[in-house]
Structure formats: C-alpha cells, structure tokens
Design an enzyme around this catalytic site. Sequence first.
Site, PDB file in Angstrom:
ATOM      1  N   ASP A  28      37.303  39.681  40.849  1.00 45.98           N
ATOM      2  CA  ASP A  28      37.179  40.525  41.962  1.00 45.98           C
ATOM      3  C   ASP A  28      38.248  40.222  42.867  1.00 45.98           C
ATOM      4  OD1 ASP A  28      34.220  40.762  41.067  1.00 45.98           O
ATOM      5  OD2 ASP A  28      33.733  38.732  41.718  1.00 45.98           O
TER       6      ASP A  28
ATOM      7  N   HIS B 260      29.109  37.462  41.956  1.00 43.94           N
ATOM      8  CA  HIS B 260      30.040  38.364  41.051  1.00 43.94           C
ATOM      9  C   HIS B 260      29.196  39.343  40.445  1.00 43.94           C
ATOM     10  CE1 HIS B 260      33.209  39.041  38.341  1.00 43.94           C
ATOM     11  NE2 HIS B 260      32.484  38.790  37.181  1.00 43.94           N
TER      12      HIS B 260
END
Length: 416
Positions: A243, A270
């Site tokens: 990310d 996530h």
Amino acid sequence: MAATAAAFLSIGSVSSYAAQTGSGGKPKSISMSSRALNSLKSFSGLKAASSVSCESETSFLGMESNAALLNTFASKPGNQNQRNPNHLQPRASSFKVAVLGAAGGIGQPLALLIKMSPLVSALHLYDIANVKGVAADLSHCNTPSKVLDFTGPAELADSLKDVDVVVIPAGVPRKPGMTRDDLFNINANIVKTLVEAVADHAPEAFIHIISNPVNSTVPIAAEVLKAKGVYDPKKLFGVTTLDVVRANTFVAQKKNLKLIDVDVPVIGGHAGITILPLLSKTRPPVSFTDEEVEQLTVRIQNAGTEVVEAKAGAGSATLSMAYAAARFVESSLRALDGDGDVYECAFVQSELTELPFFASRIKLGRKGVEAVISTDLQNLTDYEAKALEALKPELKASIEKGISFAQKQKGAPASV
C-alpha cells in the site's frame, strides 16, 4: 519508511538493477565506480564481470542495503592478483529466511529478491509441491545465500529450523470478481497450519503474513501463537508495504515528483476502505485538491483490483507484492543486524486506536516492533479523520472474524 530511493547496480557495463524503497532517516549517498575501485573480479553478485559501478542514494530494499552490499566485500590480503588495496572479497551475512508458499505467484519472485540480499546466508523454500525446481533454479544465481527446498507437511518442520524470519505468502490468489473476504475460508486454514508449525519450530522468528485477507489472517496467527504459549506481538507483522509502495508511486506520478523523494504513510488495514493513505503527511510536502485526494485514495485502495482485472483471470498482484514483501524482509534483516533507523508501515497489535490490530508506521529493532509511531495520526484533515472513522467498523469485523475462526478451530485437525 522515509523517502523512497532508487538504486542502480551495474556489474561491468552490461547488467543493471533498479528499484525503489522507503526507510527511516535521510538517504545516504553512495558512489562506487570501476575507476575508483579498479577491478572487482572476485565479486559473485548479479552478473560476473571485472568491474562494478554503483550509483545510489539507497538501495531498493532499504536505506542501508547498498552499504550492506559494499560491506560484503572485505579486503583479501595476500592475493597475488590484487592490484590495489580496494580489491574486495564477498562476505555473506548470517540470517536465515524461510518462505512458506515459495512455489506460488508471489513466492517465486519474492524468493528471487530475497536471494539477492547480502544479509541472507540461507533461504529455505517450502511448498506443498513444485518447490524443488524453484530451489534448483534459484540456486544457480551467483549470490552467497544457500537455497534449500522442502516439500509437503512432512518437511515443514525442517524448513523452519534456526530461521530468523518466516514469510508466509501461501494461499490462493484473487480472481476477477473475488474479494479478499472470499479468500478467507481457504487461506485462513492454510495460515493457521503454517503458523502452528512456526510456533513449534521457530517461536523466536519474525513472522511476516502476506496471505490475504491480512486483516483477518494476522489475528488468526496471533490466536494460534497464544494457544501455543509463544505469542510475541512485537514479532508478528501483517505486510502492508504494498500500500505504501503504491501510494508513493501514484503520488509521484500525479505530481511529477522524483520517486526517491516521495513518502506517504498508509494506515488502517490492507483491504478496500480500510487502506487509508495519509496524503496530508506526504513527504516532501505537496498540496492536493479535494478531487485529487479522493481520486488518489480510491486508486490506492482499489489498486489490487486494478491488477486483477488487467490480468483478466491470469492472476493477481504477484510481482508488486513480492517486491513490497522483499522490502519488508530487508528492513527486518537490517533491524536484526542492529540498524537503529528502520521504519516501515505494518499491520500489528496496536493501541493507537480502540482496535486490537492496526496498520501504521513502526520502528523496527532486534526484538521486533520497538515503537508504534503515533504522530502520523495527529492533525489529520477532515477527509482523513472521517475516512479513519469509516474504516473502523469494517476492520473491526475482519479482525473479529479471524479471532473467531481461530478460536473455533482450537483442537481441530488442519492440513496445508
């Protein structure tokens, strides 16, 4: 997890290697050329040649990786072929890394990247099938680490012997139309079984969970370790580095910035809206319109789906995930090696919010998480503050789903 950086390693004039990372502290400049070092005939790195050229502010895997690479060369006294005092000899480090799920779409490129690390002396590759060929292939790469293969449940224990870091990418990938939650029933049991083995045979190791859905598999791992009496919250990590890698890349592209300068902390979880890039905390400071904030946030949150759809059923984000996981492995190894300036974002047990697990920036040390950095959550914009509150119910549900699964499975037989 400070500014990202690019590294270019050229062995002779024909081979180059480039990528990017983020790590704590200010990047340190390293410059190395064939004119300065004369010949480097003994080097056994990416490609054999008589000279090495290295131009870097840091390496792709971490702030000190290039320095670590240079430190793997030690003077070779008494060599009659040595032309000057700068002639160097490779020296391997002593860390052992196990990749569980090494024959998969993430496992193979991840193993290759770890094989390239100068901090690794042994790479243990485990999977239920097809791992022997992967290990044979990697063993031909002329980097110092030794590659060993382990196939099937009967060899799982041996794959974990004396390892310092365990990385778990095992599981099924996402397909078009499939959410991370759809993966749960398959991957949850895989993670449970593998972590049980880690608890029994490598209880002191750092554990890196990649298998999705990370928001649930990390709590599963924690419950398994608790049941085994070996849970150390400082050594269990959900790898959310991808990310950060995506946020850095997309912001640099959007604002026409040098990628090595860009660092965006990403908090939450996530998956989907639980991924919250803090664009207001971007370094170097940069202004965004409200529209840009929304567009970038949504793209970062849905970047995995972007890859799944682009591959049209042929896979998910395996290469970028392998790259991000290798970066986190390298950061962990640097911390284990005594580097006092290692920062990454990860999904860990946390008290930053009311949730038991939360992704944020952490400082890594020899014993794992040394500190959870709280300052990134201060002075959020209205957009970020609202997004933070919005993600909490979904993240809470995912965490509870993982805990509930693990508790129901206590005592139940499992298989990989």
